[in-house]
Design an enzyme around this catalytic site. Structure first.
Site, PDB file in Angstrom:
ATOM      1  N   CYS A 136      13.453  11.043   7.045  1.00 33.17           N
ATOM      2  CA  CYS A 136      13.203  10.684   8.446  1.00 33.17           C
ATOM      3  C   CYS A 136      14.412  10.969   9.322  1.00 33.17           C
ATOM      4  O   CYS A 136      14.265  11.372  10.462  1.00 33.17           O
ATOM      5  CB  CYS A 136      12.795   9.222   8.549  1.00 33.17           C
ATOM      6  N   GLU A 158       9.045   1.898  11.252  1.00 35.48           N
ATOM      7  CA  GLU A 158      10.091   2.901  10.977  1.00 35.48           C
ATOM      8  C   GLU A 158       9.394   4.252  11.017  1.00 35.48           C
ATOM      9  O   GLU A 158       8.693   4.619  10.068  1.00 35.48           O
ATOM     10  CB  GLU A 158      10.685   2.664   9.579  1.00 35.48           C
ATOM     11  N   GLY A 172       1.875   5.051  13.112  1.00 37.25           N
ATOM     12  CA  GLY A 172       2.459   3.831  13.669  1.00 37.25           C
ATOM     13  C   GLY A 172       1.682   3.340  14.883  1.00 37.25           C
ATOM     14  O   GLY A 172       1.429   2.146  15.042  1.00 37.25           O
ATOM     15  N   GLY A 177       6.433   5.395   8.275  1.00 34.23           N
ATOM     16  CA  GLY A 177       5.555   6.561   8.239  1.00 34.23           C
ATOM     17  C   GLY A 177       5.644   7.315   9.548  1.00 34.23           C
ATOM     18  O   GLY A 177       6.622   7.194  10.289  1.00 34.23           O
ATOM     19  N   SER A 178       4.601   8.057   9.843  1.00 37.10           N
ATOM     20  CA  SER A 178       4.645   8.925  11.015  1.00 37.10           C
ATOM     21  C   SER A 178       4.418   8.137  12.304  1.00 37.10           C
ATOM     22  O   SER A 178       3.817   7.052  12.298  1.00 37.10           O
ATOM     23  CB  SER A 178       3.584  10.018  10.884  1.00 37.10           C
ATOM     24  N   THR A 179       4.857   8.705  13.398  1.00 37.69           N
ATOM     25  CA  THR A 179       4.684   8.047  14.692  1.00 37.69           C
ATOM     26  C   THR A 179       3.209   7.891  15.026  1.00 37.69           C
ATOM     27  O   THR A 179       2.783   6.849  15.545  1.00 37.69           O
ATOM     28  CB  THR A 179       5.442   8.846  15.777  1.00 37.69           C
ATOM     29  N   LYS A 226       0.872  -1.191   0.000  1.00 36.56           N
ATOM     30  CA  LYS A 226       0.000   0.000   0.000  1.00 36.56           C
ATOM     31  C   LYS A 226       0.903   1.232   0.000  1.00 36.56           C
ATOM     32  O   LYS A 226       1.441   1.622   1.029  1.00 36.56           O
ATOM     33  CB  LYS A 226      -0.871  -0.020   1.259  1.00 36.56           C
ATOM     34  N   GLU A 231       8.821  16.932  14.944  1.00 36.01           N
ATOM     35  CA  GLU A 231       9.296  16.659  13.583  1.00 36.01           C
ATOM     36  C   GLU A 231       8.590  17.598  12.603  1.00 36.01           C
ATOM     37  O   GLU A 231       7.360  17.607  12.512  1.00 36.01           O
ATOM     38  CB  GLU A 231       9.006  15.209  13.201  1.00 36.01           C
TER      39      GLU A 231
HETATM   40  P1  NAD Z   1       1.867   8.753   7.307  1.00 37.98           P
HETATM   41  O1  NAD Z   1       2.000   8.012   8.583  1.00 37.98           O
HETATM   42  O2  NAD Z   1       0.856   9.815   7.195  1.00 37.98           O
HETATM   43  O3  NAD Z   1       1.573   7.748   6.106  1.00 37.98           O
HETATM   44  C1  NAD Z   1       2.399   6.639   5.831  1.00 37.98           C
HETATM   45  C2  NAD Z   1       1.580   5.551   5.161  1.00 37.98           C
HETATM   46  O4  NAD Z   1       0.586   5.096   6.072  1.00 37.98           O
HETATM   47  C3  NAD Z   1       0.833   6.022   3.910  1.00 37.98           C
HETATM   48  O5  NAD Z   1       0.856   4.967   2.943  1.00 37.98           O
HETATM   49  C4  NAD Z   1      -0.582   6.222   4.422  1.00 37.98           C
HETATM   50  O6  NAD Z   1      -1.554   6.078   3.410  1.00 37.98           O
HETATM   51  C5  NAD Z   1      -0.695   5.108   5.437  1.00 37.98           C
HETATM   52  N1  NAD Z   1      -1.696   5.307   6.476  1.00 37.98           N
HETATM   53  C6  NAD Z   1      -2.224   6.475   6.937  1.00 37.98           C
HETATM   54  N2  NAD Z   1      -3.133   6.232   7.903  1.00 37.98           N
HETATM   55  C7  NAD Z   1      -3.168   4.885   8.068  1.00 37.98           C
HETATM   56  C8  NAD Z   1      -3.886   4.019   8.940  1.00 37.98           C
HETATM   57  N3  NAD Z   1      -4.746   4.469   9.837  1.00 37.98           N
HETATM   58  N4  NAD Z   1      -3.654   2.690   8.854  1.00 37.98           N
HETATM   59  C9  NAD Z   1      -2.758   2.193   7.967  1.00 37.98           C
HETATM   60  N5  NAD Z   1      -2.064   2.961   7.101  1.00 37.98           N
HETATM   61  C10 NAD Z   1      -2.260   4.300   7.165  1.00 37.98           C
HETATM   62  O7  NAD Z   1       3.323   9.300   7.009  1.00 37.98           O
HETATM   63  P2  NAD Z   1       3.762  10.272   5.834  1.00 37.98           P
HETATM   64  O8  NAD Z   1       3.323  11.639   6.184  1.00 37.98           O
HETATM   65  O9  NAD Z   1       3.347   9.663   4.542  1.00 37.98           O
HETATM   66  O10 NAD Z   1       5.358  10.152   5.925  1.00 37.98           O
HETATM   67  C11 NAD Z   1       6.148  10.983   6.694  1.00 37.98           C
HETATM   68  C12 NAD Z   1       6.543  10.279   7.979  1.00 37.98           C
HETATM   69  O11 NAD Z   1       7.247   9.083   7.679  1.00 37.98           O
HETATM   70  C13 NAD Z   1       7.484  11.107   8.801  1.00 37.98           C
HETATM   71  O12 NAD Z   1       7.098  11.057  10.153  1.00 37.98           O
HETATM   72  C14 NAD Z   1       8.829  10.423   8.611  1.00 37.98           C
HETATM   73  O13 NAD Z   1       9.741  10.603   9.657  1.00 37.98           O
HETATM   74  C15 NAD Z   1       8.413   9.000   8.494  1.00 37.98           C
HETATM   75  N6  NAD Z   1       9.466   8.219   7.845  1.00 37.98           N
HETATM   76  C16 NAD Z   1      10.201   7.352   8.618  1.00 37.98           C
HETATM   77  C17 NAD Z   1      11.256   6.635   8.042  1.00 37.98           C
HETATM   78  C18 NAD Z   1      12.113   5.687   8.853  1.00 37.98           C
HETATM   79  O14 NAD Z   1      12.868   4.908   8.274  1.00 37.98           O
HETATM   80  N7  NAD Z   1      12.044   5.725  10.173  1.00 37.98           N
HETATM   81  C19 NAD Z   1      11.531   6.791   6.683  1.00 37.98           C
HETATM   82  C20 NAD Z   1      10.757   7.693   5.946  1.00 37.98           C
HETATM   83  C21 NAD Z   1       9.722   8.391   6.544  1.00 37.98           C
END
Ligand code: NAD
Length: 504
Positions: free
Chosen positions: A311, A277, A260, A255-257, A202, A408
Site C-alpha cells: 500500500c 486502511e 472502503g 483494502g482498496s479505496t 474475513k 494506484e
Molecule cells: P479489496 O478491497 O478488493 O479487498 C480487500 C478485502 O475486502 C478482501 O478480503 C475482500 O474479500 C473484501 N471485500 C471485497 N468486497 C467487499 C465488500 N463489498 N464488503 C466487504 N468486504 C469486501 O482489496 P485488495 O485488492 O484485496 O487489496 C489491495 C488494496 O489494499 C490496495 O488498494 C492497497 O493499497 C490496499 N492496502 C492498504 C493498506 C494500508 O495499510 N493502507 C495495506 C495493504 C493494502
C-alpha cells in the site's frame, strides 16, 4: 524467470502437512466447520496456477453464525472480563507460536500469495509476531483518567468524583487484503484482542491459507471459544454481510479505496465504528543533497519490494533535475537486475503477482502509459507459465495526470518525474487523491524535516522507506482512509471511552 525454477519448488514438511488438510474449514465458536452450503473454492499458487487447496466458501449465513458466536463470547463470555495480564499472556503465547512456526507460515504465504520467501520469512511473519508482542505489552496499560470538574450544583456536603474508563468496543469484523495477508491480519487482531474485543475475521479470497493457520495457532494459545472466528469466502458475500451486520460493533478494514467506500455505506445501518486502511500512490522525493548511494537503491526498493504490491509503495518518484539522469539510469539498472522466479526458489528477488488477472491489470497500466506518451525504459511485460510475472518497470515523460502517474497500480511500476524547486515538488506530491505515505532522500535533516511537515501523508520516511514497527502508527489521510494500525493509536480504535460522574 524460467519454467524450470518454478517446477523445482516444494515447501517443507510442516507446510505440506497443513496443505494436506484441504478442504479447509471455517472456525466458528471454537469448532472447525464446513460452510453452510458445503461449497469450496480453489486457491492457487500464482507462479504456476496449480491448485494448492480448497477453501470453505462462507456465505451470509456463516457470517451470521460467526457473529452470534463472537457476540455471545463478548456479552457473556470470559474474554472481556479476563484480567489484562491474562490477555497479555495469551497474546505473548500467540507470538511464541508464530515464531515457532515461522518457516511454515512464510512458505504458505509464498505459495498462496507468490511473494519471494525472504519477504515473509524476514519481514512480514516476524512483523506479525511483533504485533502480538507489542499489544501484549499494552493490554495491561489501558487506563482512564480521574477528572477534576467545576460543577457547582451538587448537593451540599457532597463532592463530584468523575473518571473515564476505556472499554472494549465489542464485536470486531476484520477484513483484510491479499498483499501481505498475515501481518495485516495481525495488525487488526492483536490490538482488538488486547482491548478485550471478540472477532470475526474475513481474509481475502486469494490468500486465506495463513489466516487459517494463524487461527489454528490462536486457538492453541488458549483463547476462549467464540473470541476468534474465521469466515473465509468472497468479499461480495461474506465480506459484505460482515460489514452490514447489525450485531457487529466495528469494522477494521484494509483494502482498496473503492471497497472502503462500500464498507462505509454498508456500515450505516447500526452506525458501527469503521477504520479504513486504503490505497495509495505514495511520492518519493530525491532532493539535490541526497546521498545517491543509498537513495537510488532505496527508491528502487520502495517500489519493487513485494512486487510493488504494497500500500505504501513509492510509486511516484520525484527527482531534482540536477540528479535526474543519474537516478533514472541507476534505477533502470537495478530493475533489470532483479531476479524473478518462484517465491520459494532461494535466489528469487521478486515473485509473481498475486494472480494472472492482477498481472494483466498492471500490464494494462504500462500500455496506458505508452498511449499517454510515456517512455518505458524497462519491463512491463507479463511472463511465466501462469502469465503472472510482471517485469520491474520504469516509466518517464508522463504528464502528471496520466492514469499510470496518478492511479494506484499495485505492481512493480515506477513513474519518475523531475522537479526544480521545493514548492514545485510539494505541490506535485500533494496533488493526489491519496495521502498514505511519502519518502524523502536528503542529507539535510532540517530541510527534510520541514519538507516532511508539508507533505499530505500519514507517514513520511526520511532516508528510508517502509520502515515498519509495531510501535509506529500507520494509516492514511484523504482517500487513503482513516484510523491507524500499529502503535498506541491503533489500540484506541478498539476502545470506547466511558465517563462516570458520581456525586459522593
Ligand atoms: P479489496 O478491497 O478488493 O479487498 C480487500 C478485502 O475486502 C478482501 O478480503 C475482500 O474479500 C473484501 N471485500 C471485497 N468486497 C467487499 C465488500 N463489498 N464488503 C466487504 N468486504 C469486501 O482489496 P485488495 O485488492 O484485496 O487489496 C489491495 C488494496 O489494499 C490496495 O488498494 C492497497 O493499497 C490496499 N492496502 C492498504 C493498506 C494500508 O495499510 N493502507 C495495506 C495493504 C493494502
Amino acid at each position: 524467470m524460467t519454467q524450470k525454477s518454478v517446477a523445482e519448488i516444494a515447501p517443507g514438511e510442516a507446510a505440506q502437512a497443513f496443505l494436506s488438510q484441504s478442504p479447509h474449514k471455517l472456525f466458528v465458536g471454537g469448532e472447525w466447520i464446513n460452510a453452510s452450503t458445503g461449497e469450496h473454492f480453489a486457491t492457487h499458487d500464482p507462479a504456476t496456477g496449480d491448485v494448492i487447496g480448497q477453501i470453505a466458501k462462507g456465505a451470509a449465513e456463516d457470517v451470521d453464525r460467526a457473529v452470534l458466536a463472537a457476540r455471545t463470547a463478548f456479552d457473556t463470555g470470559p474474554w472481556n472480563a479476563t484480567s489484562p495480564m491474562e490477555r497479555s499472556a495469551i497474546l505473548h503465547r500467540i507470538a511464541d507460536l508464530i515464531e515457532a512456526n515461522i518457516d511454515e507460515l512464510a512458505e504458505l504465504e509464498t505459495l498462496d500469495q507468490g511473494k519471494a520467501l525472504y519477504v515473509g520469512r524476514w519481514a512480514e511473519i516476524p512483523g506479525a509476531a511483533a504485533q502480538f508482542r507489542y499489544f501484549a505489552g499494552l493490554a495491561p496499560a489501558i487506563e482512564g483518567a480521574s477528572i477534576p470538574t467545576s460543577i457547582t450544583y451538587q448537593p451540599e456536603g457532597k463532592e463530584i468524583f468523575a473518571y473515564t474508563r476505556k472499554e472494549a468496543v465489542g464485536v470486531v469484523g476484520a477484513i483484510v487484503p491479499w498483499n501481505s495477508p498475515l501481518v495485516l491480519t495481525a495488525m487488526k487482531l492483536a490490538p482488538a484482542l488486547a482491548a478485550g474485543c471478540t472477532i470475526v475475521l474475513k481474509p481475502a479470497e486469494d490468500t486465506s491459507l495463513t489466516a487459517i493457520r494463524l487461527v489454528e495457532l490462536i486457538a492453541e494459545a488458549g483463547l476462549p471459544k467464540g473470541v476468534i472466528n474465521l469466515v473465509t469466502g468472497l468479499g461480495s458475500a461474506a465480506g459484505a454481510r460482515l460489514a452490514a451486520h447489525p450485531q457487529v460493533d466495528k469494522i477494521a478494514f484494509t483494502g482498496s479505496t473503492s471497497t472502503g467506500k462500500a464498507i462505509v455505506e454498508a456500515s450505516q445501518g447500526n452506525l458501527k465504528r469503521v477504520t479504513l486502511e486504503l490505497g495509495g500512490k505514495s511520492p518519493v522525493i530525491i532532493m539535490p543533497d541526497a546521498d545517491l548511494s543509498t537513495a537510488i537503491p532505496g527508491a528502487a526498493n520502495a517500489i519493487f519490494f513485494n512486487g510493488g504490491q504494497v500500500c505504501i509503495a513509492g510509486s511516484r518518484l520525484y527527482v531534482h533535475s540536477s540528479l535526474y539522469d543519474q537516478v533514472v539510469a541507476g534505477i533502470v539498472e537495478i530493475a533489470q537486475s532483479i531476479k524473478l522466479g518462484h517465491g520459494l526458489a532461494p535466489d528469487t528477488q521478486m515473485g509473481p503477482l498475486v494472480s494472472p488477472q492482477h498481472a494483466a491489470k498492471v500490464a494494462s497500466y504500462v500500455q496506458s502509459a505508452l498511449d499517454d506518451g510515456g517512455t518505458v525504459h524497462c519491463g512491463g511485460k507479463v511472463s511465466g507459465p501462469n502469465a503472472s510475472f510482471v517485469e520491474p518497470t520504469v516509466i518517464t515523460d508522463l504528464p502528471g495526470n496520466a492514469a499510470a502517474a496518478c492511479e494506484e497500480i499495485f505492481g512493480p511500476v515506477l513513474v519518475i518525474q523531475s522537479f526544480e524547486t521545493t514548492d514545485q515538488v510539494v505541490a506535485a506530491a500533494n496533488d493526489s487523491e491519496f495521502g498514505l505515505a511519502a519518502g524523502i532522500w536528503s542529507e539535510g535533516l532540517s530541510n527534510a524535516t520541514r519538507l516532511a511537515n508539508r507533505l499530505a501523508a500519514g507517514t513520511v520516511w526520511i532516508n528510508s522507506h517502509a520502515m515498519y514497527d509495531a510501535s509506529l502508527p500507520i494509516g492514511g489521510t484523504k482517500q487513503s482512509g482513516y484510523g491507524r494500525d500499529s502503535g498506541q493509536a491503533a489500540l484506541e480504535n478498539y476502545l470506547e471511552l466511558k465517563t462516570v460522574c458520581a456525586v459522593v
